[in-house]
Enzyme design. Sequence first.
Site, PDB file in Angstrom:
ATOM      1  N   GLY A 196      48.552 -21.489  11.413  1.00 37.87           N
ATOM      2  CA  GLY A 196      48.923 -22.907  11.404  1.00 37.87           C
ATOM      3  C   GLY A 196      47.806 -23.747  10.835  1.00 37.87           C
ATOM      4  O   GLY A 196      46.727 -23.238  10.532  1.00 37.87           O
ATOM      5  N   LYS A 197      48.105 -25.036  10.693  1.00 39.65           N
ATOM      6  CA  LYS A 197      47.042 -25.906  10.203  1.00 39.65           C
ATOM      7  C   LYS A 197      47.108 -27.230  10.950  1.00 39.65           C
ATOM      8  O   LYS A 197      48.165 -27.635  11.438  1.00 39.65           O
ATOM      9  CB  LYS A 197      47.118 -26.124   8.693  1.00 39.65           C
ATOM     10  CG  LYS A 197      48.397 -26.738   8.167  1.00 39.65           C
ATOM     11  CD  LYS A 197      48.271 -26.826   6.627  1.00 39.65           C
ATOM     12  CE  LYS A 197      49.471 -27.481   6.004  1.00 39.65           C
ATOM     13  NZ  LYS A 197      50.726 -26.767   6.305  1.00 39.65           N
ATOM     14  N   GLY A 198      45.944 -27.827  11.104  1.00 40.74           N
ATOM     15  CA  GLY A 198      45.886 -29.111  11.802  1.00 40.74           C
ATOM     16  C   GLY A 198      45.349 -30.144  10.839  1.00 40.74           C
ATOM     17  O   GLY A 198      45.254 -29.904   9.635  1.00 40.74           O
ATOM     18  N   PHE A 256      42.356 -31.164  10.588  1.00 41.79           N
ATOM     19  CA  PHE A 256      41.117 -30.642   9.996  1.00 41.79           C
ATOM     20  C   PHE A 256      41.125 -29.123  10.139  1.00 41.79           C
ATOM     21  O   PHE A 256      40.990 -28.612  11.222  1.00 41.79           O
ATOM     22  CB  PHE A 256      39.890 -31.212  10.718  1.00 41.79           C
ATOM     23  CG  PHE A 256      39.795 -32.711  10.627  1.00 41.79           C
ATOM     24  CD1 PHE A 256      40.258 -33.501  11.663  1.00 41.79           C
ATOM     25  CD2 PHE A 256      39.319 -33.310   9.469  1.00 41.79           C
ATOM     26  CE1 PHE A 256      40.210 -34.882  11.556  1.00 41.79           C
ATOM     27  CE2 PHE A 256      39.275 -34.698   9.368  1.00 41.79           C
ATOM     28  CZ  PHE A 256      39.719 -35.482  10.406  1.00 41.79           C
ATOM     29  N   ARG A 316      42.345 -24.892   9.279  1.00 46.13           N
ATOM     30  CA  ARG A 316      43.475 -23.965   9.438  1.00 46.13           C
ATOM     31  C   ARG A 316      43.097 -22.893  10.436  1.00 46.13           C
ATOM     32  O   ARG A 316      41.919 -22.662  10.689  1.00 46.13           O
ATOM     33  CB  ARG A 316      43.738 -23.269   8.083  1.00 46.13           C
ATOM     34  CG  ARG A 316      44.238 -24.211   7.009  1.00 46.13           C
ATOM     35  CD  ARG A 316      44.148 -23.560   5.624  1.00 46.13           C
ATOM     36  NE  ARG A 316      44.681 -24.452   4.611  1.00 46.13           N
ATOM     37  CZ  ARG A 316      45.968 -24.548   4.328  1.00 46.13           C
ATOM     38  NH1 ARG A 316      46.823 -23.763   4.960  1.00 46.13           N
ATOM     39  NH2 ARG A 316      46.409 -25.406   3.408  1.00 46.13           N
ATOM     40  N   LYS A 374      39.657 -20.352  13.734  1.00 46.38           N
ATOM     41  CA  LYS A 374      39.907 -21.713  13.227  1.00 46.38           C
ATOM     42  C   LYS A 374      38.810 -22.018  12.215  1.00 46.38           C
ATOM     43  O   LYS A 374      37.621 -21.882  12.536  1.00 46.38           O
ATOM     44  CB  LYS A 374      39.871 -22.717  14.383  1.00 46.38           C
ATOM     45  CG  LYS A 374      40.267 -24.129  14.015  1.00 46.38           C
ATOM     46  CD  LYS A 374      40.440 -24.922  15.314  1.00 46.38           C
ATOM     47  CE  LYS A 374      40.751 -26.355  15.164  1.00 46.38           C
ATOM     48  NZ  LYS A 374      40.900 -27.050  16.465  1.00 46.38           N
ATOM     49  N   ASP A 420      43.740 -36.106  25.278  1.00 39.62           N
ATOM     50  CA  ASP A 420      44.729 -35.929  24.214  1.00 39.62           C
ATOM     51  C   ASP A 420      45.775 -34.889  24.608  1.00 39.62           C
ATOM     52  O   ASP A 420      46.144 -34.025  23.816  1.00 39.62           O
ATOM     53  CB  ASP A 420      44.012 -35.503  22.918  1.00 39.62           C
ATOM     54  CG  ASP A 420      44.847 -35.842  21.694  1.00 39.62           C
ATOM     55  OD1 ASP A 420      44.498 -35.404  20.598  1.00 39.62           O
ATOM     56  OD2 ASP A 420      45.872 -36.526  21.866  1.00 39.62           O
TER      57      ASP A 420
HETATM   58  C1  LIG Z   1      51.860 -20.004  15.149  1.00 37.38           C
HETATM   59  C2  LIG Z   1      51.972 -18.849  16.067  1.00 37.38           C
HETATM   60  N1  LIG Z   1      53.072 -18.089  16.135  1.00 37.38           N
HETATM   61  N2  LIG Z   1      52.836 -17.163  17.055  1.00 37.38           N
HETATM   62  C3  LIG Z   1      53.825 -16.141  17.412  1.00 37.38           C
HETATM   63  C4  LIG Z   1      51.605 -17.325  17.596  1.00 37.38           C
HETATM   64  C5  LIG Z   1      51.038 -18.411  16.959  1.00 37.38           C
HETATM   65  C6  LIG Z   1      49.715 -18.937  17.242  1.00 37.38           C
HETATM   66  N3  LIG Z   1      49.163 -20.054  16.712  1.00 37.38           N
HETATM   67  C7  LIG Z   1      47.934 -20.167  17.302  1.00 37.38           C
HETATM   68  C8  LIG Z   1      46.909 -21.113  17.172  1.00 37.38           C
HETATM   69  C9  LIG Z   1      47.129 -22.270  16.261  1.00 37.38           C
HETATM   70  C10 LIG Z   1      47.848 -22.243  15.079  1.00 37.38           C
HETATM   71  N4  LIG Z   1      47.874 -23.494  14.561  1.00 37.38           N
HETATM   72  N5  LIG Z   1      47.273 -24.291  15.428  1.00 37.38           N
HETATM   73  C11 LIG Z   1      47.271 -25.737  15.223  1.00 37.38           C
HETATM   74  C12 LIG Z   1      45.980 -26.180  14.599  1.00 37.38           C
HETATM   75  C13 LIG Z   1      45.500 -25.550  13.439  1.00 37.38           C
HETATM   76  C14 LIG Z   1      44.320 -26.021  12.865  1.00 37.38           C
HETATM   77  C15 LIG Z   1      43.620 -27.084  13.452  1.00 37.38           C
HETATM   78  C16 LIG Z   1      44.114 -27.683  14.629  1.00 37.38           C
HETATM   79  C17 LIG Z   1      45.292 -27.229  15.209  1.00 37.38           C
HETATM   80  C18 LIG Z   1      46.784 -23.589  16.473  1.00 37.38           C
HETATM   81  C19 LIG Z   1      45.744 -20.920  17.943  1.00 37.38           C
HETATM   82 CL1  LIG Z   1      44.421 -22.030  17.846  1.00 37.38          CL
HETATM   83  C20 LIG Z   1      45.640 -19.839  18.811  1.00 37.38           C
HETATM   84  N6  LIG Z   1      46.639 -18.935  18.937  1.00 37.38           N
HETATM   85  C21 LIG Z   1      47.762 -19.105  18.199  1.00 37.38           C
HETATM   86  N7  LIG Z   1      48.894 -18.349  18.157  1.00 37.38           N
END
Ligand SMILES: Cc1nn(C)cc1-c1nc2c(-c3cnn(Cc4ccccc4)c3)c(Cl)cnc2[nH]1
Length: 291
Positions: A22-24, A26, A28, A44, A139
């Site tokens: 995923g990406k936020g 600031f 990925r 991250k 938050d």
């Molecule tokens: C998507 C996803 N699908 N499945 C099945 C599991 C996940 C998963 N995502 C995460 C994630 C995750 C991903 N994006 N984000 C949002 C984000 C990205 C960048 C900066 C700030 C916030 C968090 C994390 Cl940290 C930690 N664990 C994660 N697991």
Amino acid sequence: APLYNQPRQFHLGMFEIGRPLGKGKFGRVYLARERSSGFICALKVLYKAELQHGSGVEKQVRREVEIQSNLRHPNILKMYGHFHDSKRIFLILEFAGRGELYKHLRRENRFPEWKAAQYVAQMASALRYLHRKHVIHRDIKPENILVGIHGELKISDFGWSVHAPNHRRTTLCGTLDYLPPEMVKPHGNGNDNSYDEKVDLWSLGVLTYEFLVGEAPFEDTMVMTHRRIARADMTIPSFVSPEARDLIKKLLVLDPDKRLPLDAVQQHPWIIKHCVKGERATNREKGRGGE
Ligand SMILES: Cc1nn(C)cc1-c1nc2c(-c3cnn(Cc4ccccc4)c3)c(Cl)cnc2[nH]1
């Protein structure tokens, strides 16, 4: 050996990078595996160039690392370590097996009361832990909560968390929906717009409402949201049970000192009704030498 028994210094070569998760605003997040242990984590990646020097963001990342690295609670996403190279900062985070909570909420529209109550109980437990350490998250919203492999919630993204009491300096941006009155109209509380952990109680009320209704209680245009928060002006739909309504109304209170404290949230009839295991389950546990 799991990551936290590893040497404290990490570097990128220690990890195999997997798919983007995923990406936020600031950076990925990528799935990653630590080569020697095979330990799965989430990496991250933040680009230093994107964190304007001297702006609040750099300080927020530093605070996120400082605060989250020292926390250990089942409903708080663990940070195992961090490192950087010339261009990037890397945060080694716990991998949450079922991803972002807000995606589940959008897909299901709203949660059944038993699920919402269990989620609220987990959030109250995590917030009690944070507040005992005088950390305010500030938050709390579905976008900052992840879901673990067993369906348990994990608060993540401590970018906005601070040590209580606090006087906000960084300008807010993004949705106002979750902000309490004392943060949207600073001078309303008379003193120098400082506030304390009770801001998280308000946000827990907003979260409870959004779990049950599928949208935030003060969602409106920017100006109207501001005004409705300042007046705690919301309507709770009739399909929300009286017990859930009672809890929401005891958290969304203008005066921070009059909001229901977290231990009382955990003892609230709506939470007890959906979270305490039935007699049979408890006896079954006792049968197995459950304490
Ligand atoms: C998507 C996803 N699908 N499945 C099945 C599991 C996940 C998963 N995502 C995460 C994630 C995750 C991903 N994006 N984000 C949002 C984000 C990205 C960048 C900066 C700030 C916030 C968090 C994390 Cl940290 C930690 N664990 C994660 N697991």
